[in-house]
Design a protein around this motif. Structure first.
Motif, mmCIF file in Angstrom:
data_model
loop_
_atom_site.group_PDB
_atom_site.id
_atom_site.type_symbol
_atom_site.label_atom_id
_atom_site.label_comp_id
_atom_site.label_asym_id
_atom_site.label_seq_id
_atom_site.Cartn_x
_atom_site.Cartn_y
_atom_site.Cartn_z
ATOM 1 N N GLN A 7 1.931 12.678 2.590
ATOM 2 C CA GLN A 7 3.121 12.490 3.431
ATOM 3 C C GLN A 7 2.727 11.978 4.820
ATOM 4 O O GLN A 7 3.382 11.099 5.379
ATOM 5 C CB GLN A 7 3.913 13.790 3.542
ATOM 6 C CG GLN A 7 4.636 14.154 2.257
ATOM 7 C CD GLN A 7 5.207 15.560 2.271
ATOM 8 O OE1 GLN A 7 4.746 16.436 2.993
ATOM 9 N NE2 GLN A 7 6.224 15.778 1.439
ATOM 10 N N GLY A 8 1.642 12.516 5.351
ATOM 11 C CA GLY A 8 1.149 12.056 6.650
ATOM 12 C C GLY A 8 0.719 10.603 6.607
ATOM 13 O O GLY A 8 0.992 9.836 7.541
ATOM 14 N N GLN A 9 0.050 10.218 5.527
ATOM 15 C CA GLN A 9 -0.378 8.821 5.381
ATOM 16 C C GLN A 9 0.827 7.886 5.290
ATOM 17 O O GLN A 9 0.831 6.814 5.896
ATOM 18 C CB GLN A 9 -1.257 8.654 4.149
ATOM 19 C CG GLN A 9 -2.634 9.252 4.271
ATOM 20 C CD GLN A 9 -3.435 9.091 2.994
ATOM 21 O OE1 GLN A 9 -3.212 8.163 2.218
ATOM 22 N NE2 GLN A 9 -4.375 9.991 2.767
ATOM 23 N N ILE A 10 1.840 8.304 4.535
ATOM 24 C CA ILE A 10 3.046 7.481 4.390
ATOM 25 C C ILE A 10 3.741 7.337 5.742
ATOM 26 O O ILE A 10 4.133 6.227 6.133
ATOM 27 C CB ILE A 10 3.993 8.077 3.327
ATOM 28 C CG1 ILE A 10 3.378 7.889 1.939
ATOM 29 C CG2 ILE A 10 5.377 7.437 3.386
ATOM 30 C CD1 ILE A 10 4.102 8.631 0.826
ATOM 31 N N GLU A 11 3.884 8.434 6.463
ATOM 32 C CA GLU A 11 4.522 8.384 7.790
ATOM 33 C C GLU A 11 3.723 7.502 8.740
ATOM 34 O O GLU A 11 4.284 6.717 9.501
ATOM 35 C CB GLU A 11 4.657 9.785 8.368
ATOM 36 C CG GLU A 11 5.743 10.610 7.717
ATOM 37 C CD GLU A 11 5.815 12.036 8.257
ATOM 38 O OE1 GLU A 11 5.279 12.297 9.352
ATOM 39 O OE2 GLU A 11 6.408 12.877 7.568
ATOM 40 N N SER A 12 2.404 7.632 8.672
ATOM 41 C CA SER A 12 1.536 6.832 9.533
ATOM 42 C C SER A 12 1.704 5.339 9.229
ATOM 43 O O SER A 12 1.784 4.518 10.145
ATOM 44 C CB SER A 12 0.086 7.252 9.332
ATOM 45 O OG SER A 12 -0.779 6.426 10.069
ATOM 46 N N MET B 129 0.824 -1.203 0.000
ATOM 47 C CA MET B 129 0.000 0.000 0.000
ATOM 48 C C MET B 129 0.861 1.257 0.000
ATOM 49 O O MET B 129 0.511 2.231 -0.625
ATOM 50 C CB MET B 129 -0.927 -0.015 1.212
ATOM 51 C CG MET B 129 -1.705 1.263 1.375
ATOM 52 S SD MET B 129 -3.352 0.893 1.856
ATOM 53 C CE MET B 129 -3.967 2.498 2.166
ATOM 54 N N SER B 130 1.998 1.208 0.698
ATOM 55 C CA SER B 130 2.840 2.396 0.748
ATOM 56 C C SER B 130 3.418 2.698 -0.626
ATOM 57 O O SER B 130 3.695 3.853 -0.934
ATOM 58 C CB SER B 130 3.949 2.230 1.780
ATOM 59 O OG SER B 130 4.860 1.243 1.363
ATOM 60 N N THR B 131 3.608 1.678 -1.467
ATOM 61 C CA THR B 131 4.101 1.911 -2.822
ATOM 62 C C THR B 131 3.086 2.733 -3.612
ATOM 63 O O THR B 131 3.458 3.639 -4.352
ATOM 64 C CB THR B 131 4.373 0.575 -3.543
ATOM 65 O OG1 THR B 131 5.201 -0.239 -2.712
ATOM 66 C CG2 THR B 131 5.043 0.794 -4.864
ATOM 67 N N ALA B 132 1.809 2.420 -3.434
ATOM 68 C CA ALA B 132 0.750 3.185 -4.110
ATOM 69 C C ALA B 132 0.747 4.620 -3.595
ATOM 70 O O ALA B 132 0.609 5.567 -4.376
ATOM 71 C CB ALA B 132 -0.603 2.532 -3.882
ATOM 72 N N LEU B 133 0.910 4.783 -2.286
ATOM 73 C CA LEU B 133 0.948 6.128 -1.706
ATOM 74 C C LEU B 133 2.173 6.900 -2.197
ATOM 75 O O LEU B 133 2.084 8.090 -2.516
ATOM 76 C CB LEU B 133 0.953 6.064 -0.179
ATOM 77 C CG LEU B 133 -0.362 5.721 0.507
ATOM 78 C CD1 LEU B 133 -0.163 5.579 2.017
ATOM 79 C CD2 LEU B 133 -1.414 6.770 0.208
ATOM 80 N N LEU C 226 -1.916 20.874 0.075
ATOM 81 C CA LEU C 226 -2.643 20.143 1.120
ATOM 82 C C LEU C 226 -2.684 18.645 0.805
ATOM 83 O O LEU C 226 -2.565 17.815 1.710
ATOM 84 C CB LEU C 226 -4.062 20.701 1.278
ATOM 85 C CG LEU C 226 -4.157 22.098 1.867
ATOM 86 C CD1 LEU C 226 -5.598 22.605 1.806
ATOM 87 C CD2 LEU C 226 -3.612 22.152 3.277
ATOM 88 N N GLU C 227 -2.833 18.299 -0.460
ATOM 89 C CA GLU C 227 -2.814 16.897 -0.866
ATOM 90 C C GLU C 227 -1.455 16.273 -0.555
ATOM 91 O O GLU C 227 -1.376 15.146 -0.047
ATOM 92 C CB GLU C 227 -3.110 16.778 -2.369
ATOM 93 C CG GLU C 227 -3.110 15.359 -2.896
ATOM 94 C CD GLU C 227 -3.309 15.293 -4.404
ATOM 95 O OE1 GLU C 227 -2.926 14.255 -4.986
ATOM 96 O OE2 GLU C 227 -3.827 16.247 -5.003
ATOM 97 N N LEU C 228 -0.382 17.009 -0.832
ATOM 98 C CA LEU C 228 0.968 16.512 -0.538
ATOM 99 C C LEU C 228 1.159 16.276 0.957
ATOM 100 O O LEU C 228 1.702 15.241 1.367
ATOM 101 C CB LEU C 228 2.028 17.500 -1.044
ATOM 102 C CG LEU C 228 2.268 17.516 -2.551
ATOM 103 C CD1 LEU C 228 3.128 18.712 -2.939
ATOM 104 C CD2 LEU C 228 2.909 16.224 -3.003
ATOM 105 N N VAL C 229 0.725 17.235 1.760
ATOM 106 C CA VAL C 229 0.848 17.094 3.214
ATOM 107 C C VAL C 229 0.072 15.865 3.688
ATOM 108 O O VAL C 229 0.556 15.078 4.510
ATOM 109 C CB VAL C 229 0.360 18.378 3.930
ATOM 110 C CG1 VAL C 229 0.203 18.164 5.419
ATOM 111 C CG2 VAL C 229 1.307 19.539 3.638
ATOM 112 N N ASN C 230 -1.126 15.688 3.142
ATOM 113 C CA ASN C 230 -1.962 14.547 3.517
ATOM 114 C C ASN C 230 -1.285 13.224 3.127
ATOM 115 O O ASN C 230 -1.235 12.285 3.925
ATOM 116 C CB ASN C 230 -3.331 14.672 2.853
ATOM 117 C CG ASN C 230 -4.286 13.584 3.269
ATOM 118 O OD1 ASN C 230 -4.241 13.088 4.394
ATOM 119 N ND2 ASN C 230 -5.155 13.193 2.363
#
Length: 129
Positions: free
Chosen positions: A112-117, A1-5, A106-110
């Motif tokens: 990046q947050g998902q990837i970090e999470s 999933m992180s690859t897709a993100l 805002l999409e980029l921040v979101n």
């Protein structure tokens, strides 16, 4: 999933960079129009001090060509109208680009947050030995 993100993040980053370039180009065009507007307004002010006996010349390449005063004034008026219309058009474009750029940021921040999470949740699942 992180690859897709990560793929989404890469795509969004490229789009953000494209928006930055578009915005920069629009700002440069707006600045050029401001210079042209100022120059033409100055010419228009100079026309106010002319009498009907004064001659008007137009620079065409390296040559000064005599021009009818009324025609010269009309040309400057038309040029000013065109420049003002272009400035208005660019202002709308700049507002649109700024809005798109903010949404993309805002999409980029979101993302990046998902990837970090995801990284934190997967790193916490590994048992310590």
């Amino acid at each position: 999933m992180s690859t897709a993100l990560e793929s989404q993040l890469q795509k969004a980053t490229k789009e953000y960079q494209r928006l930055e370039t578009d915005l920069s180009n629009a700002i440069e065009a707006r600045q050029r129009l401001d210079v042209q507007l100022t120059e033409n307004e100055q010419v228009q002010k100079e026309f106010l001090s002319l009498t009907s006996d004064n001659e008007v010349f137009k620079l065409i390449g390296p040559v000064l060509v005599k021009q009818d005063q009324g025609e010269a004034k009309s040309n400057v008026e038309k040029r000013l109208e065109y420049i003002r219309n272009e400035i208005s058009r660019l202002e709308v474009q700049l507002k649109d680009l700024n809005s798109k750029q903010e949404r993309k940021r805002l999409e980029l921040v979101n993302l990046q947050g998902q990837i970090e999470s995801n990284q934190h949740s997967t790193s916490g699942a590994i048992p310590a030995q």
